[in-house]
Design a protein around this motif. Sequence first.
Motif, PDB file in Angstrom:
ATOM      1  N   HIS A   1      -1.208   2.763 -35.363  1.00 37.03           N
ATOM      2  CA  HIS A   1      -0.943   3.950 -34.553  1.00 37.03           C
ATOM      3  C   HIS A   1      -1.240   3.619 -33.094  1.00 37.03           C
ATOM      4  N   PRO A   2      -0.639   4.324 -32.148  1.00 37.41           N
ATOM      5  CA  PRO A   2      -0.810   3.990 -30.726  1.00 37.41           C
ATOM      6  C   PRO A   2      -2.268   4.075 -30.294  1.00 37.41           C
TER       7      PRO A   2
ATOM      8  N   PRO B   1       0.818  -1.219   0.000  1.00 38.94           N
ATOM      9  CA  PRO B   1       0.000   0.000   0.000  1.00 38.94           C
ATOM     10  C   PRO B   1       0.852   1.269   0.000  1.00 38.94           C
ATOM     11  N   ASN B   2       0.294   2.308  -0.563  1.00 37.82           N
ATOM     12  CA  ASN B   2       0.966   3.564  -0.806  1.00 37.82           C
ATOM     13  C   ASN B   2       0.432   4.608   0.178  1.00 37.82           C
ATOM     14  N   LEU B   3       1.327   5.382   0.772  1.00 37.58           N
ATOM     15  CA  LEU B   3       0.908   6.434   1.699  1.00 37.58           C
ATOM     16  C   LEU B   3       1.070   7.827   1.077  1.00 37.58           C
ATOM     17  N   ASP B   4       1.282   7.902  -0.218  1.00 38.69           N
ATOM     18  CA  ASP B   4       1.515   9.160  -0.921  1.00 38.69           C
ATOM     19  C   ASP B   4       0.276  10.051  -0.859  1.00 38.69           C
ATOM     20  N   GLU B   5       0.434  11.244  -0.332  1.00 40.62           N
ATOM     21  CA  GLU B   5      -0.701  12.161  -0.211  1.00 40.62           C
ATOM     22  C   GLU B   5      -1.197  12.645  -1.568  1.00 40.62           C
ATOM     23  N   ASP B   6      -0.338  12.549  -2.576  1.00 38.03           N
ATOM     24  CA  ASP B   6      -0.719  13.046  -3.900  1.00 38.03           C
ATOM     25  C   ASP B   6      -1.686  12.132  -4.635  1.00 38.03           C
ATOM     26  N   GLY B   7      -1.913  10.947  -4.105  1.00 35.12           N
ATOM     27  CA  GLY B   7      -2.884  10.068  -4.727  1.00 35.12           C
ATOM     28  C   GLY B   7      -2.276   8.795  -5.296  1.00 35.12           C
ATOM     29  N   PHE B   8      -3.157   7.895  -5.634  1.00 32.79           N
ATOM     30  CA  PHE B   8      -2.827   6.576  -6.160  1.00 32.79           C
ATOM     31  C   PHE B   8      -2.376   6.751  -7.604  1.00 32.79           C
ATOM     32  N   ARG B   9      -1.081   6.490  -7.886  1.00 32.40           N
ATOM     33  CA  ARG B   9      -0.507   6.785  -9.201  1.00 32.40           C
ATOM     34  C   ARG B   9      -0.236   5.487  -9.958  1.00 32.40           C
ATOM     35  N   VAL B  10      -1.235   5.058 -10.727  1.00 32.91           N
ATOM     36  CA  VAL B  10      -1.120   3.833 -11.515  1.00 32.91           C
ATOM     37  C   VAL B  10      -0.190   4.066 -12.709  1.00 32.91           C
ATOM     38  N   TYR B  11       0.639   3.077 -13.012  1.00 28.76           N
ATOM     39  CA  TYR B  11       1.580   3.102 -14.137  1.00 28.76           C
ATOM     40  C   TYR B  11       2.674   4.163 -13.965  1.00 28.76           C
ATOM     41  N   ASP B  12       2.896   4.659 -12.759  1.00 23.42           N
ATOM     42  CA  ASP B  12       3.901   5.683 -12.537  1.00 23.42           C
ATOM     43  C   ASP B  12       5.296   5.059 -12.510  1.00 23.42           C
ATOM     44  N   ARG B  13       6.240   5.685 -13.235  1.00 25.38           N
ATOM     45  CA  ARG B  13       7.599   5.170 -13.308  1.00 25.38           C
ATOM     46  C   ARG B  13       8.290   5.191 -11.939  1.00 25.38           C
ATOM     47  N   ASP B  14       7.972   6.181 -11.131  1.00 23.09           N
ATOM     48  CA  ASP B  14       8.697   6.394  -9.874  1.00 23.09           C
ATOM     49  C   ASP B  14       7.925   5.989  -8.632  1.00 23.09           C
ATOM     50  N   GLN B  15       6.725   5.536  -8.786  1.00 26.86           N
ATOM     51  CA  GLN B  15       5.917   5.249  -7.606  1.00 26.86           C
ATOM     52  C   GLN B  15       5.116   3.976  -7.806  1.00 26.86           C
ATOM     53  N   SER B  16       5.321   2.979  -6.941  1.00 24.46           N
ATOM     54  CA  SER B  16       4.499   1.767  -6.982  1.00 24.46           C
ATOM     55  C   SER B  16       3.739   1.649  -5.670  1.00 24.46           C
ATOM     56  N   GLY B  17       2.793   0.806  -5.657  1.00 27.69           N
ATOM     57  CA  GLY B  17       1.944   0.669  -4.482  1.00 27.69           C
ATOM     58  C   GLY B  17       0.519   1.033  -4.825  1.00 27.69           C
ATOM     59  N   TYR B  18      -0.381   0.730  -3.933  1.00 29.80           N
ATOM     60  CA  TYR B  18      -1.789   0.973  -4.234  1.00 29.80           C
ATOM     61  C   TYR B  18      -2.494   1.551  -3.010  1.00 29.80           C
TER      62      TYR B  18
ATOM     63  N   THR C   1      -0.952  10.255 -11.879  1.00 32.13           N
ATOM     64  CA  THR C   1       0.331   9.763 -12.389  1.00 32.13           C
ATOM     65  C   THR C   1       1.106  10.893 -13.079  1.00 32.13           C
ATOM     66  N   ARG C   2       2.434  10.977 -12.750  1.00 30.73           N
ATOM     67  CA  ARG C   2       3.261  12.070 -13.273  1.00 30.73           C
ATOM     68  C   ARG C   2       4.170  11.618 -14.413  1.00 30.73           C
ATOM     69  N   SER C   3       4.812  10.467 -14.214  1.00 32.32           N
ATOM     70  CA  SER C   3       5.787   9.991 -15.186  1.00 32.32           C
ATOM     71  C   SER C   3       5.478   8.538 -15.512  1.00 32.32           C
ATOM     72  N   PHE C   4       5.022   8.259 -16.704  1.00 30.86           N
ATOM     73  CA  PHE C   4       4.563   6.917 -17.046  1.00 30.86           C
ATOM     74  C   PHE C   4       5.729   5.968 -17.306  1.00 30.86           C
ATOM     75  N   GLU C   5       5.481   4.681 -17.067  1.00 31.73           N
ATOM     76  CA  GLU C   5       6.522   3.665 -17.086  1.00 31.73           C
ATOM     77  C   GLU C   5       7.165   3.470 -18.450  1.00 31.73           C
ATOM     78  N   THR C   6       6.433   3.618 -19.518  1.00 28.34           N
ATOM     79  CA  THR C   6       6.959   3.336 -20.857  1.00 28.34           C
ATOM     80  C   THR C   6       6.480   4.402 -21.836  1.00 28.34           C
ATOM     81  N   LYS C   7       7.249   4.587 -22.880  1.00 31.29           N
ATOM     82  CA  LYS C   7       6.878   5.538 -23.930  1.00 31.29           C
ATOM     83  C   LYS C   7       6.236   4.849 -25.125  1.00 31.29           C
TER      84      LYS C   7
END
Length: 850
Positions: A764-765, A647-664, A805-811
Motif C-alpha cells: 500500500h502507498p 530561487p522562487n519569488l512566490d509569495e504563497d511560499g516554498f512549494r516542494v513537489y509542486d506540479r506547477d511550481q519549481s524553485g526554492y 504545495t497545491r498540485s503534486f507532481e505524481t499520483k
Amino acid sequence: MLDRKRVVITGLGVLTSIGATTEEFRNSLLSKRCGIRPSSRFSDVFGNVCASEVLEEPKYEGLAEGLQEKLDKAALWAYKVGRDALVNSGLLGNEALSTSSLIIGVSSAGTEAYMPLLENRINDFSIDKTRLSGSFSSVCSVVSSLLQIRGGYELVATACTASTNAIGIGFDQIQNNKNQMALVIGTEPLYLPTIAGFYTLKTLHQQACTPFSGVPGMSIGEGAGALVLEEYQHATARGAPIYGEVLAYATSGDAHHETAPDPRAKGAAQVMRTALANGELCPEDVEYINVHGTGTETNDRSETLAMKKVFADIHSIPVSSTKSYIGHNIGSAGIIEFIACLLTLPEGKILPTLNFGRARPSCDLNYVPNEFQERNVKVFMKNNYAFGGNNCCILAALPGNGRPNSRYHPRRVAITGIGLVSSLGFGLEQILGAIRKGTSGSALKTWRPSHKGEEGIQDFEDWISSNEMLLQQFSDLRKKNGDQLSLRTHEVDDRAVRRHLKRFDTRKANRISTFALLAGEQAIANAGANIRTTGKTTALIIGMSKGPQATISRYVESLVPDPRRARTFEFPSSLMNAIGTFCSISKGIKGYNTTLANGFNAALGAMCYGYELVRQGVQGQALVGGADEIFHSALHALQENHGGLSPNLDEDGFRVYDRDQSGYFMGEGAGMAYMEELESAGDRGGPILGIICGYGKSCDGSYIDDTNSQPSGQWLAKAISQALDEAGLTVDDIDLVCGTGWGTVSSNRKELNGIERAFMHRSHPVPLVNYNGFFGFVESAAPILNLALVLNAMKEDEILPIPHTRSFETKNLAFVSRKERLSVRHALLVGSTEGGNNYAVVLGKGAPYE
C-alpha cells in the motif's frame, strides 16, 4: 560480538613537487631531494617566499577532450592520483567500484573557478568552470563521476588533517563491513588566499623549513595523493598487490584555540592513546612515527611533548618530518606523507628530517637528522594536526605484519536531543507553535551590489551587474529592479540567537558559528547530557555546504589591494572546520572532531558517521548536524548557479513537489542532534526521541554528463534498499518517508523517482512528507530540521502536512497534504547532494519502543 574486517592498501597514486608518479616520488625521497625553493608563482607578491610547487602540468589519462579546461586543479589532481591508484591496484573500470566509497580530504577546494575575479583576470573567468568546479564539494562529484565510484562519497574538510582523517574514515567503512573498497584522496593546489593567510600569520620560513631545529617557520606546499583501501580477503582473492595494512585510527579536538595547539599537548596525546586502544596495540608496538613536523615553534614543541606523554621510551623511537622534503601540503599533507612511509620503509630505511641544524629547546628526540637510519619497521604511526586543534592519528603495518581482527559489540544508537535554529524560531516547541499559527518565516529581500570606487580590483559584483552574458545566465536567479537583486528568503534574527546563548566569546562568533552553537546547546540540554563529564568521549561531526560565507567574503576582500595585509583573524575563521572549532572550544568537546563538507544535506553524512562511531563503541556520544547562513552577494549567486538552482519569488511560499511550481527559497539556520548508546541513555533516564536502525549511501556517478532531464533515482533507491537491509526491515515496515529535496525540477524528480523505485512492491502507498517549505532550503542542516518534525510525528502519532504545495507532481505517491493521525513506528529519512550523493536513514520510534 562482531569481527572487524582487516583493511589493506592495494593501490597508490601521488603528485608532488618531487615526483608525479610513485616511482619518481620514491626515487626523490631515497635521494634526499628537497622540493622547496623560491616560489615561481608568488615571489612577485610576497618577496622571496619559498614553496613546494608542482611546476609541470600532469598528464590526465582517460580525460575527455575539452574537459580539462572546465575543471579546477583540485579535481584534476584528485582524478589523476585516484586513477593512478586504481590502475596500480588493478581496479580501474572494475565493476566492484559500483559499491566502493570515495573519501577526499581538502582544505581549500572550490576556489580556483573564482580566482580570476579576485586577481583582476576577469577575461579568464569561465561560467563552465563554475558549473563543474564551483562548489566546495564538486571535487567529489567530479572524481566519482569520472571513475564511476558509486558507493557514496565524503569530503573531509578539517584543514591540515583532512587527508589523514579521510584515510581513517575509509578504513572505518571497510572494517565495519560497509564497503569492500574505498578510494581515499587528498588534493591541495596552492592558491593566493592560502599562502596569504600563512604569510600574514608570520609562520613562513624564509628558506626550506627545518623542523625541530634552527630558525622556526613552515614551508608551504601543494600536491595530491591517493590510496586504494581494500578488505583483506577481497584483496588476496584477486591477487592484489599489498603495500601495507591500516590497523587503527582516531581523531580528537583540543578545544583550546583557533590556530595554536594546546601547549599542554593533551589533545595530541589523547589521539595517539585512542588510536592505540582502537587497534588493541601498546606504545611498545610502534617502531617509527612520521610526525606532523611543520617547523613552527609551537607545533614542534607541542608535538614533542605529546609523544613524551604517550611513549615512555620515546627517545629510542625514530621520529621524522617529511615536510622537510615537500613542505606542508595542507589538506593533502597526511596522505602524501603516509605514502612516503609505504614507499621507503620496505627498503629498511627511515626517512630523515632534512635541513636539520641545531635542535631547539624542548626538542630532544631522535628526529633522524639529515641521514637515513637503517631499521626494519613493522608498525608505524602517522600523526597530523590542524587549525582548531583537530588531531588525527593512523597506525599501520608493513605487509606481513598485520594483527588479528579486533572485535566489537554493536550498540543500539538513540537520538536523545535535538537543537534547531530557523526563521520560525529556536527549538522544536517554538517552531511547532509558529507552524500552528501559520507563520511564514519568509520575506522578500533585496540588496544592492557594493561600489568600492577606483581602488583595488574591479568589484566583481559590479562586474556581474553590468555583464549582459552573466545577467542572462542568472535570469532565473534574480529579478532586475534597477541595480537591486531580489530573493525571497528565510532569514534568522541573529540578535535573538545571541540572547538565547549562555556563555560564548562574542569576539570570535560569526553568524553561522553562532547558529551552530545555539543548536548544539539546545541538543545537549534537550538530552540532559553533561559535557563536562563526557567531553572527551563525545564526537562533534559537522556537515557543511558553503560554510562561513560572510567571513570568507571579508577575508577575500582583505586581500585587495595588498595580499600581504590580509586579515589574520578571518583566515582560520574562513575554513570549513571553523564552525566545529568554535563549537568545540565553546562547549569543551574533545572527542572525535570532523567536518564533512558534502554540500546540500551534508548533515546526513554527519549523522551517519556519528552513528557509526557510537554503534561501534568508539565514542559514547556524538553531536552531529549542520549550519548555514545567507550571504547576499554576487559570489553567492555564482555558487547557486553551480547547483542549477532557481530561487522562487512566490509569495504563497516554498512549494516542494509542486506540479506547477519549481524553485526554492533560500534558508538559513542550524540543526544538531545528540546521539548516544541506547542502553546508556536508558541507564541515566535520558529521553529517547528515536532510534537509528540503519543507513545506506550511494552516488549517481552522472555529474559530468548529467544530460538526463528526468533522473531515474536508481541510486537513491539503492541507498534506501541498503538502509532497510541493515535495519532488517522491508518497505512494508516503513510508516512514513521524509524527503529533503530543494524544489527544483531535477531535485524533485530524482527524489520522487527514487522513492517510487524503492517502494514499488509495497502492498500500500507510503505517506510522504518534506518540510523544507517551512524553513526554506537550509542547505546542510535541512535533514536535521526535517528529522525533528519526523521524530515529533513518531511521538505524537500525528503527521504534519507538506506546506504550501497545491498540485503534486505524481499520483503514484501518498503525499501528506493535510494533517494525519497515524502511528509511526518506523520512518525513512532520505536526501541527496547537488553532486549526486545519496543517503537514506531508517528511524525507529522512541520510548517505549523496544
